[in-house]
Design a protein around this motif. Structure first.
Motif: not given
Length: 420
Positions: A231-250
């Motif tokens: 099993r991979l070790s996964l860590t809990k992280a807390t979101i600090t920032q979310v904001h739109a940045v524009g267009m790109g290649d997805r």
């Protein structure tokens, strides 16, 4: 048949000492070896274990084959191939009856268990029969092959013409039998085909090669499959920032496997921290579910691949492999079937492990309700599995895979690096 060199190995046993080569004075020199147990019958009982997620873990048959004992023999007269095999714990070899001298020579170099072919039978050093060789070139010959026909522990099948259908028929015929069936393979790719036939696969393969790379590639294949045992070790992280940045290649990654709730790909802007991006397996009011797809992020992002490596999303193409991971860290290998790159709007997501942490982990994801990050698994507590990026906000908790940030062609290296 010509000389048949062979070896078998256990990949999931805990090594208790290192593989042994002999010095010029006959003393044993320890190198890199799995434990060598005293066995009768050619040490065939030291076996390879190939691991995958059990079918019971998923409503789908996500495993390529069950967790079962797999054996590998190697057919060669090349001493370099022998050395490569022994260094990887493969220490049982088979020779033609005319190659007693070669067997003696190799026995002076390494601790091996020599076996010998005599008239389509394989015998150990004490003269006891341990396997029968059976050539198949027609459907009628294949029909003659069944468990009651050979009163030996092992049967070696040499499919002279076609491969896939006979392998599947043999798997079906011998299921539940105590006989171990091997197939002669002329490449690691053929070996993989035999080991995965009808998911269960044959009991083993005889790799007929004269080049070292084939041995290395087969061992790498088993190592990749064995990763799912961990099993991979996964860590809990807390979101600090979310904001739109524009267009790109997805990049949308479409796999040849179906994913279940809680599963996705590990993706991130920096290799030091990869977010668990959920698949599109959940139902939506606006679009049908696509449980084979992960809307993974922009072309520059890293994605986790087998062997602890990473690739850029832009490097993925049909036939490449990635690792699928769930909330608990359980992972499996999946094949990429298609990659779609389209221009879409992005949001930037940043997270930290704790408030005092100076290291920022980030990912860019398409602004869409079907794109989501996986939440931490809290035992048996009932909670949401994912958070859509359109609902993501500061303070939300998601899963992160922490690892070394410095990479060279996807391989982790130790060096000073600053990335922002």
């Amino acid at each position: 048949m010509a000389s048949l060199s062979s070896a078998s190995v256990s990949l999931v046993r805990t090594p208790t000492h290192l593989p042994c080569f002999r010095s010029n004075h006959g003393k044993v020199q320890s190198l890199n070896r799995y434990s060598k147990a005293k066995t009768t019958h050619l040490s065939i009982n030291s076996s390879l274990r190939m691991c995958s997620i059990a079918a019971s873990d998923s409503p789908l048959s996500t495993s390529m084959y069950e967790l079962s004992s797999k054996k590998v023999w190697i057919w060669t007269e090349n001493s370099q191939v022998m050395t490569a095999a022994v260094e990887r714990g493969w220490d049982t070899f088979i020779f033609s009856s005319q190659n007693q001298g070669l067997a003696n020579e190799w026995s002076k170099i390494a601790l091996i268990d020599p076996l010998f072919i005599k008239e389509r039978e394989i015998f150990d050093n004490a003269g006891e029969r341990v396997a029968t060789i059976f050539q198949v070139s027609t459907p009628s010959e294949l029909k003659k092959l069944h468990p009651e026909a050979h009163h030996v522990e092992n049967v070696v099948i040499d499919l002279l013409d076609w491969q896939v259908i006979p392998a599947e028929n043999i798997v079906a015929e011998f299921q539940g039998s105590k006989t171990t069936v091997f197939a002669v393979s002329k490449s690691p790719a053929e070996a993989q085909l035999f080991l995965e036939a009808l998911e269960h696969g044959l009991g083993g393969v005889v790799l007929k090669v004269e080049v070292v790379k084939a041995v290395l590639d087969l061992k790498e294949y088993f190592n990749r499959r064995n990763e799912v045992h961990n099993r991979l070790s996964l860590t809990k992280a807390t979101i600090t920032q979310v904001h739109a940045v524009g267009m790109g290649d997805r990049v949308c990654v479409d796999l040849c496997s179906l994913m279940r709730p809680g599963e996705g790909l590990l993706v991130g802007s920096f290799a030091r921290g990869l977010f668990l991006v959920h698949s599109e397996c959940l139902e939506s009011s606006y679009i049908a579910s696509r449980p084979f797809r992960v809307n993974a992020g922009p072309v520059h992002a890293y994605v986790a691949t087998p062997g602890g490596k990473t690739s850029y999303l832009s490097e993925l193409k049909a036939g490449k492999e990635v690792i699928v991971v769930d909330q608990t860290g359980k992972m499996r290998t999946a094949i990429v079937g298609r990659v779609k790159i389209e221009t879409r709007p992005f949001i930037l997501v940043e997270a930290k492990i704790d408030a005092n942490d100076q290291t920022v982990y980030s990912i860019l994801l398409q602004t869409a309700e079907t794109v989501a990050l996986v939440c931490p698994h809290e035992g048996n507590r009932t909670q949401k599995t994912v958070i859509p990026v359109t609902s993501l906000k500061a303070g939300d908790e998601v899963l992160l895979r922490l690892q070394g940030g410095a990479r060279h062609t996807g391989i982790e290296i130790k060096e000073f690096i600053v990335e922002n």
